[in-house]
Design a protein around this motif. Structure first.
Motif, PDB file in Angstrom:
ATOM      1  N   ARG A  77      15.716  -2.124  -8.037  1.00 21.87           N
ATOM      2  CA  ARG A  77      15.995  -0.878  -8.736  1.00 21.87           C
ATOM      3  C   ARG A  77      15.496   0.287  -7.896  1.00 21.87           C
ATOM      4  N   PRO A  78      15.935   1.509  -8.204  1.00 23.22           N
ATOM      5  CA  PRO A  78      15.408   2.661  -7.471  1.00 23.22           C
ATOM      6  C   PRO A  78      13.883   2.705  -7.545  1.00 23.22           C
ATOM      7  N   VAL A  79      13.261   2.983  -6.414  1.00 22.86           N
ATOM      8  CA  VAL A  79      11.798   2.976  -6.347  1.00 22.86           C
ATOM      9  C   VAL A  79      11.235   4.200  -7.063  1.00 22.86           C
ATOM     10  N   LYS A  80      10.204   3.961  -7.871  1.00 23.37           N
ATOM     11  CA  LYS A  80       9.508   5.039  -8.577  1.00 23.37           C
ATOM     12  C   LYS A  80       8.095   5.170  -8.031  1.00 23.37           C
ATOM     13  N   ASN A 140       8.142  -4.026  -7.822  1.00 25.29           N
ATOM     14  CA  ASN A 140       9.105  -3.420  -6.897  1.00 25.29           C
ATOM     15  C   ASN A 140       8.557  -2.140  -6.278  1.00 25.29           C
ATOM     16  N   ASP A 141       7.919  -1.315  -7.096  1.00 19.98           N
ATOM     17  CA  ASP A 141       7.390  -0.035  -6.604  1.00 19.98           C
ATOM     18  C   ASP A 141       6.220  -0.248  -5.655  1.00 19.98           C
ATOM     19  N   ALA A 201       7.311  -1.345  -2.254  1.00 22.14           N
ATOM     20  CA  ALA A 201       7.900  -0.235  -1.484  1.00 22.14           C
ATOM     21  C   ALA A 201       6.847   0.745  -0.994  1.00 22.14           C
ATOM     22  N   GLU A 244      12.827  -9.254  -3.395  1.00 25.38           N
ATOM     23  CA  GLU A 244      12.223  -7.924  -3.446  1.00 25.38           C
ATOM     24  C   GLU A 244      11.374  -7.675  -2.203  1.00 25.38           C
ATOM     25  N   GLN A 303      13.713  -6.992   0.578  1.00 28.51           N
ATOM     26  CA  GLN A 303      14.286  -5.665   0.352  1.00 28.51           C
ATOM     27  C   GLN A 303      13.429  -4.579   1.000  1.00 28.51           C
ATOM     28  N   HIS A 304      12.105  -4.738   0.901  1.00 25.28           N
ATOM     29  CA  HIS A 304      11.186  -3.694   1.387  1.00 25.28           C
ATOM     30  C   HIS A 304      10.487  -4.065   2.693  1.00 25.28           C
ATOM     31  N   HIS A 328      20.009  -4.736   3.884  1.00 25.18           N
ATOM     32  CA  HIS A 328      20.519  -3.404   3.539  1.00 25.18           C
ATOM     33  C   HIS A 328      21.844  -3.068   4.215  1.00 25.18           C
ATOM     34  N   THR A 381      26.733  -2.876  -2.023  1.00 26.15           N
ATOM     35  CA  THR A 381      25.489  -3.304  -2.641  1.00 26.15           C
ATOM     36  C   THR A 381      25.743  -4.566  -3.469  1.00 26.15           C
TER      37      THR A 381
END
Length: 523
Positions: free
Chosen positions: A274-277, A355-356, A359, A377, A380-381, A445, A450
């Motif tokens: 998901r979008p990183v917060k 996830n956050d 990142a 995950e 992903q990062h 990526h 996506t």
């Protein structure tokens, strides 16, 4: 001409929009845990893209005790089986987990758990209120988890086409994919795609062991099938799996070994991303204490978090004390031994934004159980890993992590403070692991679409074309002996042996004739 093309394109996109807006999709979820989390994400993505999504949730969340049911953007139909069923399942699951955490993940224990799920499934299929409601909805498509055999039977009972998502690596179930045993590792073999002679021998034997295990597991639903499907039209689970219109796979070639795929097979690893917060301030304050040294994230999954032994917790705590980094550790405070002092550089929490934190620019290492969602995950990062696999697909996932040089592994039963500390320091200090993790992240990526776009695009394609008959080879309908040309080989062998026998007979006759003629001449 240009105007016609514009009108055609406009008509195509309009029809696609109307189709996706009107299409009704049923998503079955009865396993809970990471399986439910993945299907929840799939449901959200499809709902956000205009589909009318309904999730059928059957059973308590026995894989994530205490999991909260937040409000969902899609419709949910929830129902619980009789209390005694759930009690029996929980007892069986608790025993299975206790044994697995002691290194005794026996097939018999898993089959007993599947038998309980089969009994629970039979209860769902006899619930006329639920089944009639689903029939009246007239869904266009059913979306199932490959391990959720009950959802497969629901789709068959409704007579609707279905697509399947495989939450783990290939090979966990037989979906008819070509699997050359010379370089495609069988589940349970713990091999890579680079096998020596003895590795290929082991893989060949494990290949047959897999099919025997699958037969035992799938037979645990035989009673449910006999009860709810008439004789003569009873489905076979192994055939149902191959009936799926599409196979979505929760993996990526950044992790998986290259292998043959069929046209109806699509990688969607990374759906959970998901979008990183920004991380909550309490975590930022803790990370700031360690400056450029950074921090280590430790999350062994909700299951291990619930069943972890105090001896292992003590060893891990001692290992973390040897690090110069801070350690953020998802560990239930209620499980913490009261007579053990927490290391000064460790923060334990019941929940964390994984996830956050992965990142975060100051993360140095991820200590994980090797669940597919967690591994994806980390990739992903671009975060290197130390894997502590427990059960299921986790050992296979970590084999690939090591093969791709994304990290190292250590067995749960081998965890000692000094050993774990050395493993973590190795991955943190050897920059080759970080470089490999970053390279895997670039692969992950660099796809033109996506995972969510691939998911939605292929679902659109299936609905627009009325199925995936054009994507499925005839091999999926052939018996195994035809696929492997055993009938052809047997025929050619018989012809060859027959020809040799006939030639031998003719030579014998000719030899006797020549001998007879020679005797006549001498006479």
């Amino acid at each position: 001409m240009v105007g016609q093309r514009v009108l055609l394109l406009a008509g195509f996109f309009l029809s696609e929009f109307l189709l996706s807006e009107a299409a009704k999709i049923l998503i079955g979820s009865s396993l809970g845990g990471s399986h439910h989390l993945l299907l929840d994400r799939v449901s959200e993505i499809l709902q956000d893209h205009g589909y009318n999504v309904t999730m059928l949730r059957y059973g308590a969340e026995f894989l994530i005790p205490g999991m909260k049911n937040n409000e969902k953007p899609y419709q949910v139909i929830s129902c619980l089986p009789p209390e005694d069923y759930e009690k029996e399942i929980n007892q069986t699951f608790n025993y299975f987990m206790t044994e697995a955490l002691h290194g005794r993940e026996a097939l018999n224990n898993f089959v007993k758990l599947m038998e309980q799920l089969g009994i629970r499934c039979s209860d769902l299929l006899r619930r006329d209120d639920i089944m009639d409601s689903l029939k009246n909805e007239n869904f266009d498509l059913v979306f199932v988890d490959a391990f959720d055999f009950c959802s497969l039977l629901v789709a068959e009972k409704l007579g609707k086409p279905f697509v399947s998502i495989l939450p783990t690596l290939f090979g966990s179930v037989d979906n008819g994919l070509p699997s050359p045993v010379s370089y495609v590792p069988a589940i349970g073999s713990l091999l890579t795609d680079h096998m020596d002679f003895w590795g290929r021998v082991k893989n060949f034997l494990m290949f047959f062991n897999f099919f025997i295990s699958q037969w035992r597991i799938q037979s645990s639903f035989d009673n449910a099938i006999k009860e709810h499907f008439p004789e003569g039209s009873r489905p076979v689970l192994s055939h149902l799996l191959k009936k799926a219109e599409l196979w979505f796979v929760n993996s990526d070639f950044a992790l998986e070994f290259a292998r043959p795929l069929l046209p109806n097979t699509v990688y969607v690893g990374g759906l959970m991303a998901r979008p990183v917060k920004p991380v909550p301030q309490e975590f930022e304050n803790f990370i700031a204490k360690f400056g450029d040294s950074g921090f280590v994230l430790v999350a062994l999954g909700s299951i291990v978090n619930s069943y972890q032994s105090q001896e292992v917790l003590m060893e891990m705590n001692s290992a973390f004390a040897h690090l110069s980094q801070g350690v953020i550790w998802m560990c239930k405070a209620s499980k913490w031994p009261k007579d053990v002092k927490l290391a000064a550089n460790v923060k334990i929490v019941d929940w964390l934004p994984q996830n956050d934190l992965l990142a975060h620019p100051r993360i140095r290492l991820f200590v994980t159980h090797g669940g597919m969602n967690s591994v994806m995950e980390a990739i992903q990062h671009g975060v290197p890993m130390v894997g502590i696999p427990i059960l299921g697909d986790q050992p296979e996932n970590i084999v690939r992590v090591e093969a791709k040089k994304l990290g190292v592994s250590i067995q749960l039963k081998q965890i000692k403070a000094e050993t774990l500390a050395l493993k973590m320091k190795e991955v943190i200090e050897d920059k080759r692991y970080k470089s490999a993790a970053v390279a895997a992240s670039i692969i992950r990526h660099s796809h033109p679409l996506t995972p969510a776009q691939r998911l939605v695009g292929w679902v659109d394609h299936i609905l627009q074309t009325g199925g995936a008959a054009h994507l499925k080879p005839h091999a999926l309908q052939q018996p195994w002996y035809e696929q492997y040309l055993l009938d052809v080989i047997l025929f050619l062998l018989m012809v060859t042996l027959g020809t040799l026998w006939l030639c031998g007979k003719l030579l014998g006759i000719m030899g006797r004739w020549l001998c007879g003629a020679s005797k006549l001449k001498k006479a």
